[in-house]
Scaffold this active site. Structure first.
Site, PDB file in Angstrom:
ATOM      1  CG  ASP A  94      -9.499  -0.160   4.877  1.00  0.00           C
ATOM      2  OD1 ASP A  94      -9.364  -0.515   3.691  1.00  0.00           O
ATOM      3  OD2 ASP A  94      -8.819  -0.602   5.821  1.00  0.00           O
ATOM      4  CD  GLN A 147      -3.093  -4.439   6.683  1.00  0.00           C
ATOM      5  OE1 GLN A 147      -2.993  -3.492   5.901  1.00  0.00           O
ATOM      6  NE2 GLN A 147      -3.775  -5.536   6.369  1.00  0.00           N
ATOM      7  CE  LYS A 182      -3.710  -2.499   2.251  1.00  0.00           C
ATOM      8  NZ  LYS A 182      -4.307  -2.962   3.505  1.00  0.00           N
TER       9      LYS A 182
END
Ligand code: NAP
Length: 295
Positions: free
Chosen positions: A121, A98, A54
């Site tokens: 997200d 994460q 990412k």
């Protein structure tokens, strides 16, 4: 018949080129640089590799990007304080924590602490709710990537029988929801299967579009699909290692057999995976534009 391979790798590369141009324009015309922070707690090797990918993509696209590593034993309060710091940092438009987090930390509490306007997200309940009622929001990255792949591959979803295998909050539920929306990539008739489904093959055989997110290698076999089906395989299963120690991956469907019946299919790797990261970048650009009042 051998299926057309829907290459997420190629579609993602195309979207990244578009984003790169958009980022250049945002910088030159508006003085805005999209900012993304990825927060990693602990040293889980899979999480490290996801976060690294990412960050690399964010960097390649010209973002302001920060990798914030925290020890496995960080307290929940300290993690919440860190999120609050980034919520109040105007150079950061997207915050990604994460998952999974260590057991002593409540995932929901952490995800809900992220400012919904920085929730790139798309996991915050505010964004989930907006998605369900069809309002503008950050779409969760994997389902968003699936939609883009279908649209850009010219797959007709309107009126299609769509069967989704899996009902997780990050893939199954949101993709099922998105495909019933009145919008591009939607207007489908959707069935969702899970471990309590009585006769899964009965449903999968009816699918014009089959989306499989079960996390079980080859849970869908060729006798469970009809000729001409479009298959989106979300699964990523590590089934061994090469002599060099690299993970051998396979999806949730029996790719070799099904590609002889399907009209189109995504491979693993190189299918949904690259799209997920790309949609995170797209959401971050959207967040930066919203922050700057440009949309
Ligand atoms: P998850 O949270 O474990 O959910 C799996 C779902 O599949 C559950 O709803 C489960 O049903 C259902 N299921 C499992 N075995 C089944 C079976 N034999 N028959 C019918 N349904 C079954 O998984 P997830 O997070 O959605 O991820 C699914 C897969 O996608 C994993 O391999 C994951 O690594 C992969 N993934 C890939 C990406 C990407 O970017 N490529 C992103 C996210 C996830 P119950 O609810 O009844 O237990």
């Amino acid at each position: 018949m051998s299926a057309k391979i829907i290459s997420g790798k190629e579609i993602a590369a195309q979207i990244r080129e578009e984003l790169k141009e958009e980022v250049k324009r945002l910088k030159s015309d508006h003085g805005v640089t999209p900012g993304l922070v990825t927060i990693l707690v602990g040293e889980d090797p899979a999480s490290i590799s996801y976060v690294t990918a990412k960050q690399k993509t964010a960097h390649d696209l010209g973002f302001h990007s920060i990798q914030d590593n925290q020890p496995e034993d960080i307290s929940e309060d300290d993690l919440l304080a860190l999120i609050d710091k980034y919520n109040n940092d105007d150079s950061i438009h997207g915050i990604l924590v994460q998952l999974p987090l260590p057991k002593h930390i409540d995932d929901s509490k952490v995800l809900e602490a992220i400012d919904p306007d920085k929730d790139v997200d798309g996991f915050h309940p505010v964004n989930v709710g907006r998605m369900v009622i069809g309002e503008r929001c950050f779409l969760p990255c994997t389902p968003h990537g699936i939609l883009e792949m279908l649209i850009r591959s010219g797959v007709e979803t309107s009126g299609a029988e769509v069967v989704v295998v899996g009902r997780s909050n990050i893939v199954g539920k949101p993709i099922a929801n998105l495909m019933i929306q009145k919008r591009d990539g939607g207007n489908a008739t959707v069935t969702v299967c899970h471990t309590r489904t009585k006769d899964m093959a009965f449903h999968t055989k009816r699918a014009d579009i089959l989306i499989v997110a079960a996390g079980r290698p080859k849970v869908v076999t060729a006798d469970m699909v009809k000729d001409g089906v479009v298959v989106i395989d979300v699964g990523v299963n590590r089934i061994g290692k090469t002599p060099e120690g690299k993970a051998i991956l396979c999806g949730d469907v029996d790719f070799d057999a099904i590609k002889e019946k399907a009209s189109a299919i995504t491979p693993v790797p190189g299918g949904v995976g690259p799209m997920t990261i790309t949609m995170l970048m797209k959401n971050t650009v959207q967040a930066a534009k919203q922050f700057a009042g440009l949309v």
